[in-house]
Design a protein around this motif. Structure first.
Motif, PDB file in Angstrom:
ATOM      1  N   GLY A  64       0.808  -1.217   0.000  1.00 40.53           N
ATOM      2  CA  GLY A  64       0.000   0.000   0.000  1.00 40.53           C
ATOM      3  C   GLY A  64       0.837   1.262   0.000  1.00 40.53           C
ATOM      4  N   LEU A  65       2.082   1.166  -0.447  1.00 37.90           N
ATOM      5  CA  LEU A  65       2.994   2.320  -0.455  1.00 37.90           C
ATOM      6  C   LEU A  65       2.457   3.452  -1.323  1.00 37.90           C
ATOM      7  N   PRO A  66       2.881   4.688  -1.045  1.00 32.95           N
ATOM      8  CA  PRO A  66       2.539   5.792  -1.948  1.00 32.95           C
ATOM      9  C   PRO A  66       3.255   5.592  -3.287  1.00 32.95           C
ATOM     10  N   LEU A  67       2.678   6.149  -4.336  1.00 35.01           N
ATOM     11  CA  LEU A  67       3.320   6.108  -5.648  1.00 35.01           C
ATOM     12  C   LEU A  67       3.949   7.469  -5.921  1.00 35.01           C
ATOM     13  N   ASP A  68       5.226   7.460  -6.236  1.00 31.98           N
ATOM     14  CA  ASP A  68       5.932   8.689  -6.568  1.00 31.98           C
ATOM     15  C   ASP A  68       5.798   8.937  -8.061  1.00 31.98           C
ATOM     16  N   HIS A  69       5.341  10.143  -8.419  1.00 35.03           N
ATOM     17  CA  HIS A  69       5.278  10.549  -9.824  1.00 35.03           C
ATOM     18  C   HIS A  69       6.678  10.992 -10.235  1.00 35.03           C
ATOM     19  N   LEU A  70       7.394  10.144 -10.928  1.00 34.22           N
ATOM     20  CA  LEU A  70       8.760  10.464 -11.332  1.00 34.22           C
ATOM     21  C   LEU A  70       8.799  11.659 -12.274  1.00 34.22           C
ATOM     22  N   CYS A  71       7.711  11.883 -13.010  1.00 32.56           N
ATOM     23  CA  CYS A  71       7.640  12.997 -13.960  1.00 32.56           C
ATOM     24  C   CYS A  71       7.214  14.301 -13.280  1.00 32.56           C
ATOM     25  N   ARG A  72       6.810  14.233 -12.028  1.00 32.81           N
ATOM     26  CA  ARG A  72       6.350  15.398 -11.246  1.00 32.81           C
ATOM     27  C   ARG A  72       5.073  16.028 -11.808  1.00 32.81           C
ATOM     28  N   THR A  73       4.259  15.259 -12.541  1.00 30.54           N
ATOM     29  CA  THR A  73       3.002  15.749 -13.098  1.00 30.54           C
ATOM     30  C   THR A  73       1.861  15.035 -12.376  1.00 30.54           C
ATOM     31  N   PRO A  74       1.134  15.724 -11.485  1.00 27.06           N
ATOM     32  CA  PRO A  74       0.092  15.060 -10.690  1.00 27.06           C
ATOM     33  C   PRO A  74      -0.994  14.364 -11.515  1.00 27.06           C
ATOM     34  N   SER A  75      -1.335  14.890 -12.684  1.00 28.21           N
ATOM     35  CA  SER A  75      -2.414  14.288 -13.463  1.00 28.21           C
ATOM     36  C   SER A  75      -1.935  13.127 -14.343  1.00 28.21           C
ATOM     37  N   CYS A  76      -0.650  12.799 -14.296  1.00 27.39           N
ATOM     38  CA  CYS A  76      -0.114  11.707 -15.109  1.00 27.39           C
ATOM     39  C   CYS A  76      -0.498  10.355 -14.497  1.00 27.39           C
ATOM     40  N   VAL A  77      -0.986   9.450 -15.371  1.00 32.03           N
ATOM     41  CA  VAL A  77      -1.340   8.096 -14.933  1.00 32.03           C
ATOM     42  C   VAL A  77      -0.511   7.050 -15.675  1.00 32.03           C
ATOM     43  N   ASN A  78       0.590   7.456 -16.277  1.00 34.30           N
ATOM     44  CA  ASN A  78       1.466   6.534 -16.993  1.00 34.30           C
ATOM     45  C   ASN A  78       2.161   5.641 -15.964  1.00 34.30           C
ATOM     46  N   PRO A  79       1.873   4.330 -15.964  1.00 39.05           N
ATOM     47  CA  PRO A  79       2.481   3.445 -14.966  1.00 39.05           C
ATOM     48  C   PRO A  79       4.009   3.465 -14.986  1.00 39.05           C
ATOM     49  N   ALA A  80       4.604   3.775 -16.124  1.00 39.29           N
ATOM     50  CA  ALA A  80       6.067   3.851 -16.204  1.00 39.29           C
ATOM     51  C   ALA A  80       6.611   5.056 -15.441  1.00 39.29           C
ATOM     52  N   HIS A  81       5.758   6.025 -15.142  1.00 43.03           N
ATOM     53  CA  HIS A  81       6.167   7.224 -14.403  1.00 43.03           C
ATOM     54  C   HIS A  81       5.864   7.113 -12.914  1.00 43.03           C
ATOM     55  N   LEU A  82       5.359   5.967 -12.482  1.00 41.94           N
ATOM     56  CA  LEU A  82       4.942   5.788 -11.092  1.00 41.94           C
ATOM     57  C   LEU A  82       5.810   4.729 -10.421  1.00 41.94           C
ATOM     58  N   GLN A  83       6.285   5.058  -9.213  1.00 41.49           N
ATOM     59  CA  GLN A  83       7.140   4.129  -8.496  1.00 41.49           C
ATOM     60  C   GLN A  83       6.689   4.022  -7.049  1.00 41.49           C
ATOM     61  N   PRO A  84       6.425   2.803  -6.561  1.00 42.79           N
ATOM     62  CA  PRO A  84       6.074   2.648  -5.146  1.00 42.79           C
ATOM     63  C   PRO A  84       7.297   2.931  -4.275  1.00 42.79           C
ATOM     64  N   VAL A  85       7.147   3.845  -3.342  1.00 40.74           N
ATOM     65  CA  VAL A  85       8.238   4.209  -2.425  1.00 40.74           C
ATOM     66  C   VAL A  85       7.634   4.469  -1.046  1.00 40.74           C
ATOM     67  N   THR A  86       8.481   4.572  -0.035  1.00 49.14           N
ATOM     68  CA  THR A  86       7.982   4.926   1.290  1.00 49.14           C
ATOM     69  C   THR A  86       7.545   6.392   1.297  1.00 49.14           C
ATOM     70  N   GLN A  87       6.751   6.754   2.279  1.00 46.38           N
ATOM     71  CA  GLN A  87       6.295   8.134   2.387  1.00 46.38           C
ATOM     72  C   GLN A  87       7.478   9.086   2.522  1.00 46.38           C
ATOM     73  N   ARG A  88       8.488   8.685   3.288  1.00 46.52           N
ATOM     74  CA  ARG A  88       9.672   9.537   3.475  1.00 46.52           C
ATOM     75  C   ARG A  88      10.379   9.796   2.140  1.00 46.52           C
ATOM     76  N   VAL A  89      10.596   8.744   1.369  1.00 44.30           N
ATOM     77  CA  VAL A  89      11.258   8.893   0.071  1.00 44.30           C
ATOM     78  C   VAL A  89      10.411   9.783  -0.838  1.00 44.30           C
ATOM     79  N   ASN A  90       9.109   9.574  -0.834  1.00 42.88           N
ATOM     80  CA  ASN A  90       8.211  10.374  -1.669  1.00 42.88           C
ATOM     81  C   ASN A  90       8.313  11.858  -1.310  1.00 42.88           C
ATOM     82  N   ILE A  91       8.342  12.161  -0.041  1.00 41.39           N
ATOM     83  CA  ILE A  91       8.445  13.559   0.405  1.00 41.39           C
ATOM     84  C   ILE A  91       9.808  14.152   0.034  1.00 41.39           C
TER      85      ILE A  91
END
Length: 155
Positions: A64-91
């Motif tokens: 259930g980790l947060p997904l980090d938007h590697l592209c920094r675009t909140p409306s992006c749903v491209n799975p290749a741009h999403l990475q499960p990381v801890t909340q700390r890493v995401n922040i």
């Protein structure tokens, strides 16, 4: 009747019909939060569109980790741009003050934040993890204070 017809369409068909695939990001064109993240309703429950896209293409999100938007675009749903990381890493990967301060490599006066020149203060209510301090600046402050006391011993 429109609601009945909509609910008869498979969720995947409804979801991907609301995605505009560009050369890089896949932009969500449906409902969004005030911060620009896509929202998708299926089975009577509303969730985040990027999480739905990730799970549709990759399976369950680990732990259930947060997904980090590697592209920094909140409306992006491209799975290749999403990475499960801890909340700390995401922040820390973000662009907030909380992320910017640990990324700094030098103090405001230009001294390097490295193992030798840096220490961390004890935690206090405003900063529960302590604060990073520059030893060179600390020495300069102490010298200035000591010099002032020697010049004016009555103070």
């Amino acid at each position: 009747m429109a609601a009945t017809l909509r609910s008869q369409r498979p969720a995947a068909d409804r979801f991907w019909a609301k995605v505009n695939k560009t050369d890089t990001c896949w932009l969500w064109t449906g409902a969004k939060t005030s911060r620009g993240y896509g929202q998708f309703t299926t089975g009577g429950r509303t969730g985040m569109a990027h999480r739905w896209a990730y799970e549709d293409r990759n399976g369950p999100i680990p732990g259930g980790l947060p997904l980090d938007h590697l592209c920094r675009t909140p409306s992006c749903v491209n799975p290749a741009h999403l990475q499960p990381v801890t909340q700390r890493v995401n922040i820390l990967r973000g662009e907030s003050v909380v992320a910017k301060n640990p990324a700094k490599t030098h103090c405001p006066k230009g001294h390097a934040y490295d193992e030798i020149n840096t220490y961390v203060t004890r935690p206090y209510p405003g900063n529960p993890s302590g604060a990073r301090q520059c030893r060179a600046c600390d020495r300069e402050r102490k010298r200035a204070t000591s010099w002032k006391r020697r010049k004016n011993p009555q103070s």
